[in-house]
Design an enzyme around this catalytic site. Structure first.
Site, PDB file in Angstrom:
ATOM      1  N   PRO A  69      -4.076  -5.196   6.925  1.00  0.00           N
ATOM      2  CA  PRO A  69      -3.151  -4.126   7.234  1.00  0.00           C
ATOM      3  C   PRO A  69      -1.843  -4.257   6.482  1.00  0.00           C
ATOM      4  O   PRO A  69      -1.156  -5.270   6.581  1.00  0.00           O
ATOM      5  CB  PRO A  69      -2.917  -4.304   8.738  1.00  0.00           C
ATOM      6  CG  PRO A  69      -3.421  -5.671   9.063  1.00  0.00           C
ATOM      7  CD  PRO A  69      -3.955  -6.296   7.848  1.00  0.00           C
ATOM      8  N   GLU A  70      -1.519  -3.215   5.769  1.00  0.00           N
ATOM      9  CA  GLU A  70      -0.198  -3.109   5.191  1.00  0.00           C
ATOM     10  C   GLU A  70       0.544  -2.081   6.041  1.00  0.00           C
ATOM     11  O   GLU A  70       0.037  -1.665   7.081  1.00  0.00           O
ATOM     12  CB  GLU A  70      -0.287  -2.696   3.715  1.00  0.00           C
ATOM     13  CG  GLU A  70      -1.106  -3.688   2.887  1.00  0.00           C
ATOM     14  CD  GLU A  70      -1.204  -3.329   1.413  1.00  0.00           C
ATOM     15  OE1 GLU A  70      -0.256  -2.764   0.872  1.00  0.00           O
ATOM     16  OE2 GLU A  70      -2.257  -3.608   0.818  1.00  0.00           O
TER      17      GLU A  70
END
Length: 293
Positions: A2-3
């Site tokens: 996850p960014e």
DNA sequence: CATGCCCCCTGCACGC
DNA sequence: TGCGTGCAGGGGGCAT
């Protein structure tokens, strides 16, 4: 995985179910993730009502009514899944999707509204912490964070100032959370492609001799903002294991211009280049050598 | 201070 | 089928 866009997607998906709900019980199935859980983690959360869901960089922040903030970082493989308790499921007709391998369900938050929130993380690079709101900014992981890329204080002036005299390449420069907070490997590659900047170029070249932003650095900020906004609008990118908390998939991975596209044609209008993969700081970089200078 | 490298951990795709 | 290798969206910590 996850960014920023994926964390924001998770935040938005959780918000309706979590806001105002009370945490009845916290089930801990191990004593640590990347770090040990904080002191009295379960008892400090028990009975608390959730007052706010927010995000800083790649951190999900769940603020309780008593002004303690639950900090959740998903690491590389962390996933939050929302589901109904069996009781609620029989009453309604709710379906809950693929919870992932249950052996990696490390934390379950049982809520007052018959829902439960499960944290699953095979690699355990994620972590949780619980601190008074007031101490959040001084938290070890927050102290040095740069500006939010979608916020007002992120500007080309900021980038140029920080890039002054730096020899490090643009890839590492943008990956550094002190420069701007929330970009990761995918979106740095994508933003640089949109800006027409080579990831190999040294950061210092963003500034001109007069220390004003060059035309390139002026393009960089909008490119970063655009790619993040586009990704959020698409519900994030689902590569191996990213799902929204309701099990739905994001679809921004179909819009990648360079990431994971080694050997494929550059997507830029009228560019005849081929996407190349190189290694920088031990991580893959994808870019088009033809249109990214 | 800046930079480069190693490490944490598990799963998966690939080649043999 | 099994095994070894390399790779994966993050980021702290350490040596230089």
């Amino acid at each position: 995985m996850p960014e920023l866009p994926e964390v924001e997607t998770v935040r938005r998906a959780l918000e309706p179910a979590l806001m105002g709900a009370r945490i009845n019980r916290v089930e801990l199935r191990r004593k640590n993730l990347r770090f040990p859980f904080p002191e009295k983690f379960q008892s400090r959360l028990k009975g608390r009502r959730i007052a706010l869901l927010s995000r800083r960089a790649k951190y999900l922040l769940i603020t309780m009514e008593n002004a303690e903030v639950l900090i959740i970082h998903l690491g590389m493989s962390g996933r939050l899944t929302l589901s109904c308790t069996p009781d609620a499921r029989s009453k309604q007709n709710n379906t809950t999707t693929d919870p992932g391998d249950p052996k990696h369900d490390h934390v379950v938050f049982h809520l007052s509204n018959q829902m439960k929130l499960t944290y699953n993380d095979p690699r355990r690079f994620g972590f949780m912490d619980l601190v008074p709101t007031q101490q959040l900014e001084n938290h070890k992981m927050f102290r040095a964070l740069g500006p939010e890329p979608l916020g007002n204080s992120f500007s080309s002036n900021h980038l140029v100032q920080r890039a002054q005299g730096r020899k490090t390449d643009l890839k590492a420069f943008l990956l550094d959370q002190r420069t701007v907070a929330g970009l990761g490997n995918i979106y740095v590659c994508e933003a640089l492609h949109r800006a027409g900047l080579s990831p190999r170029r040294s950061a210092g070249t963003l500034a001109t001799k007069r220390k004003t932003p060059s035309k390139w650095s002026a393009a960089l900020v909008p490119s970063i903002r655009d790619v993040l906004n586009d990704a959020i609008a698409a519900g994030g990118s689902s590569l191996k294991d990213f799902q929204k908390p309701d099990g739905a998939l994001g679809y921004f991975q179909h819009n990648f211009d360079v990431y994971g596209r080694e050997g494929k044609p550059c997507h830029r209008q009228s560019c005849t280049g081929t996407v190349r993969r190189i290694t920088q700081a031990g991580r893959s970089t994808f870019y088009c050598p033809r249109c990214q200078r």
